[in-house]
Design a protein around this motif. Sequence first.
Motif, PDB file in Angstrom:
ATOM      1  N   UNK A  40       0.824  -1.201   0.000  1.00  0.00           N
ATOM      2  CA  UNK A  40       0.000   0.000   0.000  1.00  0.00           C
ATOM      3  C   UNK A  40       0.871   1.269   0.000  1.00  0.00           C
ATOM      4  N   UNK A  41       2.028   1.210   0.656  1.00  0.00           N
ATOM      5  CA  UNK A  41       2.950   2.359   0.638  1.00  0.00           C
ATOM      6  C   UNK A  41       3.413   2.675  -0.770  1.00  0.00           C
ATOM      7  N   UNK A  42       3.442   1.658  -1.628  1.00  0.00           N
ATOM      8  CA  UNK A  42       3.852   1.843  -3.023  1.00  0.00           C
ATOM      9  C   UNK A  42       2.650   1.996  -3.950  1.00  0.00           C
ATOM     10  N   UNK A  43       1.516   2.396  -3.363  1.00  0.00           N
ATOM     11  CA  UNK A  43       0.291   2.695  -4.127  1.00  0.00           C
ATOM     12  C   UNK A  43      -0.213   1.503  -4.938  1.00  0.00           C
ATOM     13  N   UNK A  44      -0.037   0.314  -4.390  1.00  0.00           N
ATOM     14  CA  UNK A  44      -0.589  -0.891  -5.018  1.00  0.00           C
ATOM     15  C   UNK A  44      -1.822  -1.294  -4.220  1.00  0.00           C
ATOM     16  N   UNK A  45      -2.976  -1.303  -4.892  1.00  0.00           N
ATOM     17  CA  UNK A  45      -4.207  -1.734  -4.225  1.00  0.00           C
ATOM     18  C   UNK A  45      -4.133  -3.229  -3.948  1.00  0.00           C
ATOM     19  N   UNK A  46      -4.619  -3.631  -2.783  1.00  0.00           N
ATOM     20  CA  UNK A  46      -4.606  -5.049  -2.402  1.00  0.00           C
ATOM     21  C   UNK A  46      -6.025  -5.492  -2.050  1.00  0.00           C
ATOM     22  N   UNK A  47      -6.486  -6.511  -2.739  1.00  0.00           N
ATOM     23  CA  UNK A  47      -7.772  -7.147  -2.433  1.00  0.00           C
ATOM     24  C   UNK A  47      -7.471  -8.521  -1.848  1.00  0.00           C
ATOM     25  N   UNK A  48      -7.856  -8.746  -0.612  1.00  0.00           N
ATOM     26  CA  UNK A  48      -7.666 -10.050   0.015  1.00  0.00           C
ATOM     27  C   UNK A  48      -8.922 -10.891  -0.183  1.00  0.00           C
ATOM     28  N   UNK A  49      -8.781 -12.081  -0.767  1.00  0.00           N
ATOM     29  CA  UNK A  49      -9.852 -13.073  -0.699  1.00  0.00           C
ATOM     30  C   UNK A  49      -9.260 -14.271   0.028  1.00  0.00           C
ATOM     31  N   UNK A  50      -9.818 -14.579   1.169  1.00  0.00           N
ATOM     32  CA  UNK A  50      -9.253 -15.617   2.030  1.00  0.00           C
ATOM     33  C   UNK A  50     -10.377 -16.221   2.862  1.00  0.00           C
ATOM     34  N   UNK A  51     -10.110 -17.382   3.449  1.00  0.00           N
ATOM     35  CA  UNK A  51     -11.115 -18.010   4.306  1.00  0.00           C
ATOM     36  C   UNK A  51     -10.525 -18.431   5.653  1.00  0.00           C
ATOM     37  N   UNK A  52      -9.284 -18.051   5.900  1.00  0.00           N
ATOM     38  CA  UNK A  52      -8.630 -18.418   7.147  1.00  0.00           C
ATOM     39  C   UNK A  52      -8.977 -17.435   8.262  1.00  0.00           C
ATOM     40  N   UNK A  53      -8.862 -17.922   9.507  1.00  0.00           N
ATOM     41  CA  UNK A  53      -9.139 -17.077  10.666  1.00  0.00           C
ATOM     42  C   UNK A  53      -8.058 -16.007  10.800  1.00  0.00           C
TER      43      UNK A  53
END
Length: 410
Positions: free
Chosen positions: A157-170
Motif C-alpha cells: 500500500x505504501x507503493x500505491x498498489x491496491x490489495x484485495x484479500x480473498x481468504x477463508x482463514x481465521x
Amino acid sequence: MHSHKILKISSPDFHIQNTFSKELGISKILAQILLNRGINNIEEAQEFINVTPKHLLDPYLFSDMQKAVSIIKSALENKEKVMVFGDYDVDGITALALLKNTLTKAGLNAEHYLPHRITEGYGLSKNIVHIAKQKNIKVLITVDCGITNHKEIEELRKHNIDVIITDHHEPQTETLPPATSIINPKVKGSNYKYRDLAGVGVAYKLCQAISGSLQLEDLDLVSLGTIADSVPLTGENRIIAKEGLVRLSQTKREGLRVLIENAGIQDKKFTSTFVSFILGPRLNASGRMDSAESSLNLLMSETRDEANKFAKILEEHNRARQKVEGKILEEAEDLINREVNFKDHKIIVIAKEGWHHGVLGIVASKLADRFYRPAIVISVSDDLCKGSARSIKNFHLFDALLDCKEFLNT
C-alpha cells in the motif's frame, strides 16, 4: 497403543421423524439424519433436499465486495496490470485458475504468482513488493491467503498498489491488514451469512460479482478445490459440491479431462471420494514435491497435448510423494512408539532432521486419524524448524498454537 474414537448417537425424535417421513415422502432414517444436522422444520428440510444453485448467497453480502469490484473496474478502464497471488494446494490453485480466467475474460491484463512451498512458504513473502513493482502491478488480489500478511500488505500500500484479500482463514489478530478490500467470511463484522467457504469459494463469490452471473460452468473447479480442502459440506459448500461434481464428471477443461482419464474414473458417477483420494492428491503432489505451476498449467491447458504433458509431470510427482510420505510415516510411527506416552501426552509432537516439508501435513493428518490425538510433525534444520499440524474434533489447534506464539515464527 491406539486410542479409539467415542461414538455419540443422537437420541431419536419419533414425532418429527414421522412428520418428515409423511410430509416429504422420505424414510424415517433419512428424517432422523436431517434432524441430526439441525434441521427441525418442514421448510428447512425441503430446501435441504431440493437445494439448487439459486440458493447460493448474493456475493454483495460481503461488505467489501462493492469496493473490490470498483477497484477491478478501475484497473480495466485505466488498462492497469493485475496480479493474482495464490497458494500451492488444490484450494489455492483452483482459486487462482478461476479468478485469473474471470479477469482475463473481463478484459483485464492479469498475471499470477504462485509461491514455492519449500523456498518461500505460505502467503505473501517479503519479496512481493519487489516482484509487483518490477512487473508494474497496480492491483494485487490474493486467493486462499493474505489475512495474516500485515507487514507485506502495508508495504504494498505504501507503493500505491491496491490489495484485495480473498481468504477463508481465521485472522490471527483483531486488527486486520491494511488492504484496500477484504473479502473473508471469518473476519469480525462480516455480513456474510456462511462462514465455511473454502478459499476457492470466496474467490468464486468475487468472480460472480465481477461477471454479474452465477458462473455455473466454473463449478467443476470450485467443487474440486472445496472438497479437496476438507471444509464442511454444509450450506453453500454443499450446493457447490452437489452441482460441481456433476459438472466435474462432464468437464470441458482439457487438463481435468486428461487427469480424470489417467485416473480411470471417466465413466463413473463422481463422488467426493474421487476428489479427496484420487484427483486432489495428484494436483497437490506438484506443490508438495516442487512447484505448483505444473498443476496450475494443467488446469489452464487449452490443448490435449499440453494437458498430457503436465498430467505426466503430476503423475511423476505423485509417485515420488507417495514414496517419501510412506518413509516419513514409518519413521514417525517408530518415534511415537518409542517416545510418546499416551497416558501423559495428549498431543503428539514429533520431530526429525531432514523430513520433506511438502508431506508433513499428510503425515500429521494420518497420525491424528490413527491415534485420535492432535498431531504436530516437525522437520528439524539448523536455522528454522518447520512443521505441520492436524487436529481432532473439539480441540482448537489454532488457538493452542496462538498460546505458544512467543516460541513460533509465523
